[in-house]
Design an enzyme around this catalytic site. Structure first.
Site, PDB file in Angstrom:
ATOM      1  N   GLY A  79     -24.543 -16.756 -18.651  1.00  0.00           N
ATOM      2  CA  GLY A  79     -23.230 -17.181 -19.124  1.00  0.00           C
ATOM      3  C   GLY A  79     -22.455 -17.912 -18.048  1.00  0.00           C
ATOM      4  O   GLY A  79     -22.987 -18.729 -17.291  1.00  0.00           O
ATOM      5  N   GLY A  86     -13.839 -10.372 -12.685  1.00  0.00           N
ATOM      6  CA  GLY A  86     -12.908  -9.341 -13.131  1.00  0.00           C
ATOM      7  C   GLY A  86     -13.083  -8.075 -12.319  1.00  0.00           C
ATOM      8  O   GLY A  86     -13.738  -8.068 -11.261  1.00  0.00           O
ATOM      9  N   TYR A 136     -11.246 -17.901 -10.220  1.00  0.00           N
ATOM     10  CA  TYR A 136     -12.315 -18.716 -10.795  1.00  0.00           C
ATOM     11  C   TYR A 136     -13.207 -19.226  -9.671  1.00  0.00           C
ATOM     12  O   TYR A 136     -12.717 -19.699  -8.640  1.00  0.00           O
ATOM     13  CB  TYR A 136     -11.739 -19.901 -11.582  1.00  0.00           C
ATOM     14  CG  TYR A 136     -10.889 -19.470 -12.761  1.00  0.00           C
ATOM     15  CD1 TYR A 136     -11.472 -18.920 -13.899  1.00  0.00           C
ATOM     16  CD2 TYR A 136      -9.505 -19.578 -12.720  1.00  0.00           C
ATOM     17  CE1 TYR A 136     -10.694 -18.499 -14.976  1.00  0.00           C
ATOM     18  CE2 TYR A 136      -8.723 -19.164 -13.786  1.00  0.00           C
ATOM     19  CZ  TYR A 136      -9.318 -18.621 -14.906  1.00  0.00           C
ATOM     20  OH  TYR A 136      -8.556 -18.195 -15.972  1.00  0.00           O
ATOM     21  N   GLU A 146      -7.891  -7.653   5.368  1.00  0.00           N
ATOM     22  CA  GLU A 146      -7.039  -8.679   4.768  1.00  0.00           C
ATOM     23  C   GLU A 146      -6.285  -9.463   5.833  1.00  0.00           C
ATOM     24  O   GLU A 146      -6.107 -10.685   5.708  1.00  0.00           O
ATOM     25  CB  GLU A 146      -6.085  -8.029   3.766  1.00  0.00           C
ATOM     26  CG  GLU A 146      -6.813  -7.540   2.506  1.00  0.00           C
ATOM     27  CD  GLU A 146      -6.095  -6.408   1.800  1.00  0.00           C
ATOM     28  OE1 GLU A 146      -4.883  -6.223   2.027  1.00  0.00           O
ATOM     29  OE2 GLU A 146      -6.754  -5.692   1.026  1.00  0.00           O
ATOM     30  N   TYR A 197       0.823  -1.207   0.000  1.00  0.00           N
ATOM     31  CA  TYR A 197       0.000   0.000   0.000  1.00  0.00           C
ATOM     32  C   TYR A 197       0.862   1.264   0.000  1.00  0.00           C
ATOM     33  O   TYR A 197       0.458   2.293  -0.537  1.00  0.00           O
ATOM     34  CB  TYR A 197      -0.947  -0.011   1.196  1.00  0.00           C
ATOM     35  CG  TYR A 197      -2.112  -0.962   1.003  1.00  0.00           C
ATOM     36  CD1 TYR A 197      -3.253  -0.556   0.317  1.00  0.00           C
ATOM     37  CD2 TYR A 197      -2.058  -2.270   1.478  1.00  0.00           C
ATOM     38  CE1 TYR A 197      -4.308  -1.423   0.127  1.00  0.00           C
ATOM     39  CE2 TYR A 197      -3.105  -3.147   1.284  1.00  0.00           C
ATOM     40  CZ  TYR A 197      -4.232  -2.716   0.606  1.00  0.00           C
ATOM     41  OH  TYR A 197      -5.281  -3.590   0.397  1.00  0.00           O
ATOM     42  N   GLY A 240     -21.474 -16.882 -15.380  1.00  0.00           N
ATOM     43  CA  GLY A 240     -21.947 -16.530 -14.043  1.00  0.00           C
ATOM     44  C   GLY A 240     -22.678 -17.668 -13.362  1.00  0.00           C
ATOM     45  O   GLY A 240     -23.002 -17.594 -12.177  1.00  0.00           O
TER      46      GLY A 240
END
Length: 394
Positions: A272, A386, A205, A140, A98, A274
């Protein structure tokens, strides 16, 4: 929350920064990759950089975060931050990175806005940046603690299933023979590969198998670029990876996860590729004996393009109260509808929790129809594959 002085400065300069944010992010990435070329080679998605989508997503998130600080000073935009933090954790982003981003981002702001960046303006936007960065680092850190830490693990491909002409499912198990941790339906993994030019690229994925299995399954659509570059990792996986090969996978991440009581009405809408997280959610509902109504909606070009259709139907068939609605642009056939997804005439029960995944225009249209049908906006959840351009596109 922002200090009172910084809030006033950010409010006054937000229009100018917002108008220039596209150029600022362009300069930022140019500077960043010139100083650290290894980041583009080994971490950042080269396809998204070439297409410009990552720049749009960064610009949208900065503008949205600053706007939220001004409009809701007592609240933190946890949904937006959580989505970003999960993606960062799947990539193994470290806190010290960062500071690197800060250096090149603020240099880009100074280059673009010039003399308008007074010390007061710089200090105010510096405060915005570190509020966002420190919040992400904290989330995180928690995610790493839950998953066992950052990094990728070697997994052996045990099966490859050709779902459609352009979608392949890979079933993998730990190469070290160790245990397989559980995941929550809807989550994804990062998959790392080394490309022929030596670049180490990472993509996310969705896990498309049922939670709790001894192997993990993820499904990959081969990306044909058209106006943008072809997906180099998806093409690599399709062309080169076979049973016996070893891939690097992260632990599961992702904040679009199935959360529904045993009798809660659920709607799963996809288009799709999705379909992948939706099938995992459907599998989970079937495995846990969900008794509430479940509405399954999917849109695709044709039945032949509908990946995981057999799983879609099989899991829905195991539920006591499920309705399945498939829409195809062509060759619909018996039991399906021709055209784009349209919720007109589809019953949506009161109290429905809806989960959406697919192209942005599809999700925007379905969300609008759900709101018209009385579904509370807070009960509509989505996943973007994405860079998340929902905020970037207003």
């Amino acid at each position: 929350m922002l200090t009172e002085q910084s809030a006033a400065t950010v409010r006054a300069t937000l229009p100018a920064v917002g108008a220039a944010i596209g150029e600022i992010t362009e300069r930022f990435y140019t500077r960043l990759f010139a100083a650290h070329p290894e980041l583009l080679r080994d971490l950042f998605n080269r396809g998204n950089q070439a297409a410009g989508t990552q720049k749009q997503a960064l610009a949208g998130s900065i503008a949205a975060f600053a706007t939220h600080l001004l409009e809701h000073p007592e609240q933190r935009p946890d949904a937006m931050l959580g989505r970003i933090a999960h993606k960062h954790a799947s990539l193994g982003v470290a806190p010290e990175q960062y500071a690197v981003v800060h250096e090149h981002l603020f240099a880009a702001i100074a280059e673009v806005l010039g003399e308008a960046v007074t010390p007061e303006v710089a200090a105010a936007w510096d405060e915005v940046y570190w509020l966002m960065a420190n919040a992400l680092v904290a989330i995180e850190r928690r995610l790493y603690a839950e998953s066992g830490g950052p990094g990728l693990r070697a997994w052996e491909v045990v099966e490859r299933v050709e779902e459609t002409a352009d979608v392949v499912s890979f079933r993998v198990r730990p190469a070290d023979g160790g245990p397989v941790a559980g995941f929550r339906a809807g989550q994804y993994v990062s998959v790392g590969v080394t490309l022929p030019d030596g670049a180490r690229q990472i993509r996310q994925y969705s896990l498309s198998g049922a939670p709790g299995e001894a192997v993990r399954q993820f499904s990959v659509k081969r990306v044909h670029g058209g106006q943008t570059p072809d997906g180099e990792v998806s093409h690599h996986l399709h062309a080169r990876v076979r049973p016996g090969d070893v891939l690097e996978l992260s632990e599961p991440y992702g904040d679009l996860v199935l959360e529904a009581g045993p009798d809660t009405p659920v709607l799963l809408a996809s288009a799709g590729i999705g379909v992948t997280p939706m099938v995992a959610m459907l599998a989970d509902l079937a495995a846990t004996g969900h008794g509430g109504p479940v509405t399954v909606v999917h849109g695709d070009r044709s039945p032949a393009d509908h990946a995981l259709r057999a799983d879609h139907e099989a899991y829905a068939g195991k539920l006591p109260d499920a309705a399945v609605h498939f829409f195809y642009e062509r060759d619909a056939g018996p039991g399906a509808r021709t055209g784009l997804v349209d919720l007109t005439g589809i019953e949506v029960r009161p109290g429905t929790r809806a989960y959406l995944c697919g192209p942005l225009p599809f999700m925007r249209a379905v969300r609008a129809q759900l709101v018209e049908k009385g579904v509370a906006p807070a009960d509509i959840h989505y996943e973007v594959f994405g860079p998340d351009l929902w905020l970037a596109q207003g």
